[in-house]
Scaffold this active site. Sequence first.
Site, PDB file in Angstrom:
ATOM      1  N   GLU A 419      -7.566 -92.795  -9.832  1.00  0.00           N
ATOM      2  CA  GLU A 419      -7.497 -94.267  -9.792  1.00  0.00           C
ATOM      3  C   GLU A 419      -8.793 -94.983  -9.401  1.00  0.00           C
ATOM      4  OE1 GLU A 419      -3.953 -95.188  -7.469  1.00  0.00           O
ATOM      5  OE2 GLU A 419      -2.678 -94.833  -9.201  1.00  0.00           O
ATOM      6  N   GLU A 515       1.631 -91.280 -14.015  1.00  0.00           N
ATOM      7  CA  GLU A 515       2.239 -91.628 -12.718  1.00  0.00           C
ATOM      8  C   GLU A 515       3.201 -92.779 -12.914  1.00  0.00           C
ATOM      9  OE1 GLU A 515       0.002 -92.739  -9.288  1.00  0.00           O
ATOM     10  OE2 GLU A 515      -1.335 -91.012  -9.413  1.00  0.00           O
TER      11      GLU A 515
HETATM   12  C1  BMA Z   1      -0.656 -93.870  -6.848  1.00  0.00           C
HETATM   13  C2  BMA Z   1      -1.078 -92.506  -6.407  1.00  0.00           C
HETATM   14  C3  BMA Z   1      -1.102 -92.362  -4.932  1.00  0.00           C
HETATM   15  C4  BMA Z   1       0.010 -93.118  -4.288  1.00  0.00           C
HETATM   16  C5  BMA Z   1       1.078 -93.467  -5.271  1.00  0.00           C
HETATM   17  C6  BMA Z   1       2.190 -94.264  -4.697  1.00  0.00           C
HETATM   18  O1  BMA Z   1      -1.533 -94.849  -6.557  1.00  0.00           O
HETATM   19  O2  BMA Z   1      -2.254 -92.139  -7.029  1.00  0.00           O
HETATM   20  O3  BMA Z   1      -2.329 -92.765  -4.436  1.00  0.00           O
HETATM   21  O4  BMA Z   1       0.505 -92.397  -3.240  1.00  0.00           O
HETATM   22  O5  BMA Z   1       0.564 -94.187  -6.344  1.00  0.00           O
HETATM   23  O6  BMA Z   1       1.750 -95.507  -4.242  1.00  0.00           O
END
Ligand code: BMA
Length: 839
Positions: A419, A515
């Site tokens: 990120e 994610e």
């Molecule tokens: C993203 C991940 C982590 C974090 C998650 C939940 O940003 O890369 O850094 O724990 O979301 O917020």
Amino acid sequence: PATVPGCVHTDWFQGKSHTDDPYYRFNDDNLKWIAESNWSYTRTFQVDNEVMAQREQWLVMEGIDTFADVILNGKTIGRTINMFLTYRFNVTEILQKHFNMLVVGFTSAVSKSKQCYSDLPYTVPPICPPDVQHGFCHINVIRKEQCSFSWDWGPGFATQGIWKPIYLSAFNTSTLIGASALYNWETSQMQFDLKLQTSITSGLLSGNFSIEIKGLEIHKIFTNITFPKTQDGISSLKLSIDLKSTDFKRWWPNGYGPQTLYNVSIHHNSSTFETSSRNFRFGFRKVELVQEPIPGSTGLSFYFRINDVPVFAKGANWIPADSFKSRITTERFENLLGSARDAHMNMLRVWGGGVYERQPGCTKIADEYGIMLWQDFMFACAMYPANKDFLANVTQEVETQVERLKHHPSIVIWAGNNENEAALATNWYNTSSHFARYKTDYVALYADTIMPIVQKLDPSRPFLTSSPTNGVESAKEGYVAKNPYSDYYGDVHYYNYNDNCLDWTKFPKTRFASEYGFQSWPSFEAIQQVSEPQDWTITSNWSEHRNHHGSGNQEMLSQISMHFQIPDSSNCTEDFINTIYLTQVVMQGLCYKAQTEFYRRARNHLFKGAGHTMGALYWQLNDIWEAPTWSSTEYGGKWKAVHYFASEFFAPVALSAFDNDTVLEVYSVSDMGGVINDTVIVTIRTWSGFTPVGAFSQPVSIPVHSASNLFQESIGSLLHYGNCPYKLCVISLIQADERLVFPVTHFFPVPFKTIDGLADPNIKSVVKVSENEFLLSLNADSPALFVWLEASGIKGRFSENAFVMYRPDFNITFFSWTNDLTPERLMAALTVRSYNDIH
Ligand code: BMA
């Protein structure tokens, strides 16, 4: 007394009571002094004659966390500054036979990072984590596990210690200290990278090697090989073997074929006839990250092609499984990766805020289970310094880790960071007024330092500078794209806590979802380990303290209230347990199901040029401690409801039913290589009885490796057909073939909280043992929604859970993770809950 490998927190806790456990209640705050203090490890030892007789002796430290002076017999032999390096110190002149004293004197990483930060010519943000994380500041300026200063799912213990093995290495002329291999699919050469420690004073810089690959009848001898002379005595050497006419089997990801691995042994005979050797297991698999034009779209595709087969990546993100690394045993790695495999995952992303996991451990098991690894370098959610010293430190780290890990077939990609491109592009840390400066540093670190090392040491794998990123498009835009979250390129991270999580129109039409997620609470069993009765409400001080994601508990409640009734009885503990259940079943299970199914359905679909999704890795597989987080398995390995959902929504073949503007659309998603011709029985049922009120057969043909729209029907006419009022009904899609290639799918026409007809199901259970399996027969008086089985205190998992009991009888298997379970113990521990009890 101290344990090595280990750390000061676990040593301090040794022999103390439960309430001193670092994970207990508010101890993450109470024990801050441990991280703020400086600790020393001291020991005395003698050395064998055999070791003393060698020309050189070296002290090898495979992992030191993090800042330490290493002192042997009163002399400083070295300093450590990076948790991810292996240190080798020459102790030949200092080592004694009868008495030695080794001191590893740590300086607190918390104070060290403060100092490193103040030495920088300008601010490198973020300065501190949000207060809600109760952490420490400036982790980004030091090379230590980034989440060890706290994260939004984990505590900041910032520990110190010797976290990996430490030992003496002695040799006369040369010894093998590293060996790796890569296979080149174009030339059919298998190339071996060897690392030797040589004695400069001996002047003898040559030796013999033999390389053996079991199962391939390969045994090759290389004689009189000369090593290059280097100042530090470390020589690298490349040897290769032609495998053109060798008939090896390929390594495949889980669900695509076997994980064939070959044992490779490399022996070295030095010029004074001392021997040393290295062994590892190697798998042959081709990986390509395809970024090509898509007809009908302005962007580029983004998917993995393994052994020429496009693979839809199914899985999750991996975080460190414990704040105290020495507690992560091989069994725990096996358990977590086994849970990934059992849920039909084929990929885990080893997220960049943790550690390069230890060996033999994570990566070796991933090789065996067919879990592809997306391996980040350990940089996350921050800007990083890019001065000469920092880059030199990172250079060593990247070289060390790529050499250590590259022979593993499970690793399919290296990525620079988590990120950080997005953080810079979208100004998370107020960098926009000095954008050029931070961009220069960004490019210096990931594109100009890390990338060339990776490409040189490992040309066999793709490299991405970040995640999320637009891939080649980001590179074109100077590695920081205007919008790294583009749906037309690369991967996307997506979090939305405000909208209804079941509303599929909100999800990104991305090429690859690396994610996405929602929080849930871990089981009451887990919470009881680390809290007291006064903590057991979701709004208690402790519950607020434990949730490191600001307003996380409120977000869960507001998501629940969109779909379910919030438990509100006179029994607070019972309400808390029911709330935990609802956070797991709705706020996570159903949310991940809706989103993951959407990504799988979008595999062949273009939405105005976006879509063609080829990956769904939710955030996050595992937990670092007992807390409300995004994980699908809790600390200790127990499956949360969402992991049971995952075992169905990631099934090799699955149906997905959703409401498209009052029309029920049914899709198939398949990762199978063969067409499936079968029949789906569509049944319309009520919540008040088991007998369907309507049913018809729908022949289906499920195409290979794709998502396909199988059929659609107006929801109104389906219910009308069964003469079934909306609030009373559920539509179930069941495969006619009893072997159940794909799991049963239910479609709920109204929000759960408005459902009518749910009665007390009065579920009874009986446990029997048959051939080491525990069989549970469940019997209910009426249909039950999201039946949740728990066996508190017992390690294992159920074959199914959080299911809809649409038949009066259900047979479930319990897989025990220990050898000492008896049916009586399981029966005594078993509890059964369903939404009917709360409704
Ligand atoms: C993203 C991940 C982590 C974090 C998650 C939940 O940003 O890369 O850094 O724990 O979301 O917020």
